[in-house]
Design an enzyme around this catalytic site. Structure first.
Site, PDB file in Angstrom:
ATOM      1  N   GLN A 225       2.331   0.916   6.690  1.00  0.00           N
ATOM      2  CA  GLN A 225       1.249   1.139   6.564  1.00  0.00           C
ATOM      3  C   GLN A 225       1.228   0.270   5.480  1.00  0.00           C
ATOM      4  O   GLN A 225       1.848  -0.667   4.679  1.00  0.00           O
ATOM      5  CB  GLN A 225       1.145   2.929   5.932  1.00  0.00           C
TER       6      GLN A 225
ATOM      7  N   GLU B  13       6.981   2.401   3.188  1.00  0.00           N
ATOM      8  CA  GLU B  13       8.795   3.109   2.950  1.00  0.00           C
ATOM      9  C   GLU B  13       9.586   2.497   4.434  1.00  0.00           C
ATOM     10  O   GLU B  13      11.040   3.065   3.547  1.00  0.00           O
ATOM     11  CB  GLU B  13       8.444   4.937   3.236  1.00  0.00           C
TER      12      GLU B  13
ATOM     13  N   TRP C 269       1.099  10.682  -3.107  1.00  0.00           N
ATOM     14  CA  TRP C 269       0.697   9.559  -3.948  1.00  0.00           C
ATOM     15  C   TRP C 269      -0.462   9.990  -3.155  1.00  0.00           C
ATOM     16  O   TRP C 269      -2.043  10.025  -3.899  1.00  0.00           O
ATOM     17  CB  TRP C 269       0.522   7.899  -4.064  1.00  0.00           C
ATOM     18  N   ASP C 270      -0.587  10.242  -2.180  1.00  0.00           N
ATOM     19  CA  ASP C 270      -2.002  10.394  -1.480  1.00  0.00           C
ATOM     20  C   ASP C 270      -3.744  11.024  -1.849  1.00  0.00           C
ATOM     21  O   ASP C 270      -4.082  11.402  -1.979  1.00  0.00           O
ATOM     22  CB  ASP C 270      -1.791  11.895  -0.138  1.00  0.00           C
TER      23      ASP C 270
END
Length: 664
Positions: free
Chosen positions: A516, A448, A316-317
Site C-alpha cells: 500500500q 506492513e 490509524w485508519d
C-alpha cells in the site's frame, strides 16, 4: 443472486423510489428467491454511530462494547443476536417473485417490498434511529395501491437471530409483548476494566399470523442500554422501549428522517452530471456517517460497527483516512473521533512507561480501554511494538483540527495540547543518536509487508513533523519547548537516494513490491516540502511497486499527490482504480479487489478525500485554507456543502463553465 425480470408491477422501481434514485439518494435492486440468500457481506450497513448491523444480519453490535482480554483473546466486538432480522414466510403468504430492495442513503433506511398473489404490496423498513440512538426499528406497512382491493393482509413472520451470543452471558425475561435480554460481557479487556452490561428489550415475535392494515403498520422495536450510560441499564432500556414504542411507527420515522436531514445539511458533497458517481459519493459518506456520532466518542474501526471486522479495533485508519473527510464538513463528528484518543492518553502514557520511554505511545489496535489489543501472533504482539507511526498520525490529526479553529485554545485545553506534547515526548525518547543523525530503529512502516525495518521514511517524517508542531503549539501558548525537540526534528535521518533522486521506503530498501501507499504519504497528507522532480520520482516509482490487489488503505494518496503536481492524467488514472473496490448493488466498500474485509470505510474515506483534497485542491495550512480546484474527468462539477473553517461556513463549488465559486 439477482435477476432482472419483467413483471406487471416491477418493470421499474416505484415512482417515488425512482425520484430518489435519480437524485442520487437511493440504491436499488430486485431480488429473486429469499433476501436471506443475498450475500450477507454485500448487504448495506444499518447504523447510527451507537448501534450497528447489516441489513438482515443475525448480529448487532454496540460501539464501545467489547469482550476479550487485550490482544490475547483478543478483545473484539461483543455480538448481540439480532431480534429484528424479520422475514415474511413467502409460501404461507403467497409471495410473488422478485422482491424490490433499496437502500435509502439520505434517510438511513433499508426497504424491502414484496407483492402477493392478491396484488397487495407490503414494505419492510429497517433503520437504526438517528435521533434516539438506543433503538433500532423494523416496521411493516401495507401500501395503498390501485391493484390491491384489500384493507388488510395476514403475514407469517420469523426471526433470524442466529446462535446465542458467545460474548455476553444473556438471560431473558419475557413479558406479554416483549422480551428483555440482560447480561455482562464474558471477559473484560484488562484485569480491572469495566465489565460492561448490555440490556436489550425487543418486541416479541409470535408464530401466529400478524394482520397489517392500511391504517396501522406493524412495529417491531429493540431498545438497548449499557452500564456505560446508566447504572440502571435495565430500567432505562424498559422505559425507553415503552416510550418509543408508544410513539408509533409514523412519528418514529418522521423524527429519524428529520435527524438524518439535519446531519446531511451540516455538510456534504454534491456531484453534477454523473448520477452513478453521485450515488457512490453519497453511499461512501453514508457509510461513514452511519458509523460515527458526535455524542458517543468510541472511535471508528475500518469495518464500522455493523461488523466485527478487525475485531472492531481502532487503527490509524481513523485519523488518516476517515477523519479528514469529516473535518471540514462534519467538524463536531471529527472532534468526537479525537475525543476517543484524548480520553485514552493515560493508557498511552502507561504503555510508554512500561517500555521505559517518555510521553504517550498509543496502541496500534485500540478498543475499549486504550491498551494495546493487537492480536498475539506466535505469542508476540509485533505490530503493537513496531507500528509506532500511529502516534504521529494522531498528533497530525489534532494539528489539522486546531488549524481549523477561530480560537485553538479551548481544544488545546480540552486535551489537544496533552496529545501533541506527549507524542513529542515519546518521539524524543524513542530516537537514537549516531553522532550525525537521529535514528528510529525497529519499526514497521505503513507498508506492513516490509516487516521490521530501520528509519522508515514515513515514520521519521511524521516524527519530525510531530516535534515541530509541538514546538509551535507550546510557543503559541507562551511556553518554552524542550531544546532537544528542535535539534531532533532538524536532524532526524530522512533516507534519500541521490542516484535515483527519490526517497527509499526505509533504510536498506531495495525495490521490493509493497502492499500500500507509504513513501508518497510524505506528499499527501503530510505535505513535506520537496522539489517537484523528487515528488514526481517518488510517485512514479512507488505506484509501479504497489501490488494491484494490495490493501486499499492509502492508495488514493497517489491520485491526490499527482493532482497537486498538476499531473492530471496520472491522478485520474489512479482515481479510477478506486471503483474496483466498490461492489453493487448497495455500493459496499471492500478492502481488496479480491478478498479482504467488506464495509471498508477506510476506503470510503480515502475515496472522499479524492474530491476534497484531490480535485478540490483544498489544503489546511498553518493559518490558511488553500483551495486550488480542477474539474472531474467524469462529471460536470462538484460542490462541497457547508465547509466549516475558522467559524465561517461556506459552499465551495467548481464546474467546467464558471470555474470556482465560493458562497457563504
Amino acid at each position: 443472486g439477482f435477476v432482472f425480470v419483467i413483471c406487471l408491477c416491477y418493470a421499474e422501481p416505484p415512482i417515488e423510489w425512482q425520484q430518489r434514485i435519480e437524485a442520487g439518494n437511493m440504491l436499488y435492486t430486485e431480488i429473486s428467491g429469499s433476501i436471506s440468500d443475498f450475500d450477507p457481506e454485500n448487504m448495506p450497513v444499518i447504523a447510527n454511530g451507537y448501534l450497528g448491523t447489516l441489513a438482515y444480519s443475525n448480529s448487532t453490535y454496540i460501539s464501545g462494547v467489547y469482550s476479550g482480554f487485550k490482544g490475547q483473546t483478543p478483545s473484539h466486538r461483543a455480538r448481540i443476536s439480532s431480534h429484528l432480522s424479520i422475514f415474511i414466510n413467502q409460501t404461507l403468504t403467497g409471495m410473488i417473485q422478485p422482491q424490490q430492495a433499496a437502500l435509502d442513503i439520505e434517510r438511513g433506511e433499508f426497504l424491502l417490498r414484496s407483492e402477493f398473489s392478491s396484488h397487495c404490496i407490503v414494505q419492510q423498513r429497517i433503520y437504526a434511529h438517528q435521533m434516539f440512538k438506543n433503538i433500532m426499528i423494523h416496521d411493516i406497512a401495507l401500501l395503498d395501491t390501485a391493484q390491491c382491493n384489500q384493507s388488510a393482509v395476514n403475514l407469517f413472520l420469523s426471526v433470524n437471530a442466529g446462535d446465542p451470543s458467545a460474548d455476553i452471558d444473556f438471560s431473558s425475561q419475557t413479558f406479554e409483548d416483549k422480551t428483555k435480554y440482560s447480561g455482562y460481557i464474558q471477559e473484560t479487556e484488562t484485569w480491572n476494566s469495566t465489565r460492561v452490561q448490555v440490556v436489550e428489550v425487543s418486541t416479541l415475535i409470535s408464530s401466529q399470523p400478524y394482520t397489517v392494515t392500511l391504517e396501522t403498520p406493524l412495529l417491531f422495536l429493540s431498545s438497548f442500554c449499557t452500564n456505560l450510560e446508566s447504572s440502571n441499564a435495565s430500567a432505562v432500556a424498559l422505559r425507553n422501549y415503552d416510550e418509543y414504542y408508544n410513539l408509533g411507527a409514523v412519528k418514529l420515522s418522521e423524527s429519524h428522517r428529520q435527524s438524518w436531514k439535519q446531519l446531511w445539511s451540516e455538510g456534504g458533497i454534491e456531484i453534477t452530471g454523473n448520477l452513478r458517481l453521485a450515488q457512490r459519493v453519497n453511499a461512501s459518506l453514508y457509510a461513514i456517517l452511519s458509523n460515527v456520532r458526535s455524542d458517543w466518542p468510541f472511535g471508528v474501526s475500518p469495518g464500522g460497527i455493523g461488523t466485527n471486522a478487525y475485531n472492531g479495533h481502532v487503527f490509524w485508519d481513523m485519523e488518516t483516512w476517515v477523519y479528514p473527510s469529516l473535518l471540514l464538513l462534519q467538524p463536531s463528528i471529527a472532534r468526537s473521533l479525537l475525543e476517543y484518543r484524548i480520553q485514552r492518553v493515560p493508557r498511552a502514557i502507561q504503555k510508554s512507561s512500561f517500555y521505559h520511554l517518555s510521553g504517550a505511545w498509543f496502541p496500534w489496535e485500540s478498543a475499549f480501554t486504550g491498551v494495546e489489543c493487537c492480536p498475539f501472533n506466535g505469542g508476540k504482539n509485533t505490530e503493537g511494538l513496531l507500528e509506532i507511526h500511529i502516534n504521529g498520525d494522531i498528533s497530525f490529526a489534532c494539528m489539522q483540527y486546531l488549524r481549523c479553529q477561530v480560537d485553538p485554545v479551548p481544544f488545546l485545553e480540552e486535551g489537544g495540547k496533552n496529545i501533541i506534547e506527549q507524542v513529542a515526548n515519546f518521539w524524543a525518547s524513542r530516537v537514537r543518536y549516531n553522532g550525525t543523525f537521529y535514528l528510529i530503529d525497529n519499526v514497521q512502516p505503513p507498508d506492513e509487508s516490509a516487516g521490521r525495518v530501520n528509519n522508515s521514511v514515513y515514520t521519521n517524517s511524521i516524527a519530525a513533523l510531530s516535534l515541530t508542531n509541538a514546538i509551535s503549539v507550546l510557543e503559541m501558548l507562551g511556553e518554552a519547548p524542550p531544546a532537544a525537540w528542535s535539534n531532533i526534528a532538524n536532524n532526524l535521518l530522512i533516507p534519500f537516494d541521490t542516484t535515483l533522486q527519490g526517497h527509499p521506503e526505509y533504510e536498506g530498501y531495495n525495490g521490493e513490491m509493497i502492499n500500500q501507499a507509504d513513501t508518497i504519504l510524505m506528499q499527501y497528507p503530510l505535505g513535506i516540502k520537496m522539489s517537484e522532480a523528487v515528488a514526481h520520482n517518488d510517485l512514479s516509482y512507488y505506484q509501479k511497486k504497489t501490488r494491484k490487489n494490495g490493501y486499499f488503505t492509502g492508495d488514493n494518496a497517489y491520485s491526490i499527490a499527482w493532482l497537486a503536481l498538476n499531473e492530471y492524467d496520472s491522478g485520474v488514472q489512479q482515481y479510477r482504480r478506486s471503483f474496483s473496490h466498490i461492489r453493487g448493488p448497495f455500493d459496499v466498500w471492500w478492502e481488496k479487489v479480491r478478498g479482504g474485509h467488506s464495509h471498508f470505510i477506510t476506503g470510503a474515506g480515502g475515496f472522499l478525500q479524492n474530491f476534497i483534497f484531490g480535485f478540490g485542491g483544498i489544503r489546511i495550512l498553518t493559518d490558511t485554507l488553500m483551495i486550488d480546484p480542477v474539474g472531474l474527468p467524469d462529471a460536470d462539477g462538484y460542490l462541497f456543502r457547508h465547509v466549516d473553517y475558522k467559524g465561517k461556513t461556506f459552499d465551495v463549488s467548481f464546474d467546467k463553465t464558471s470555474g470556482l465559486t465560493i458562497e457563504s
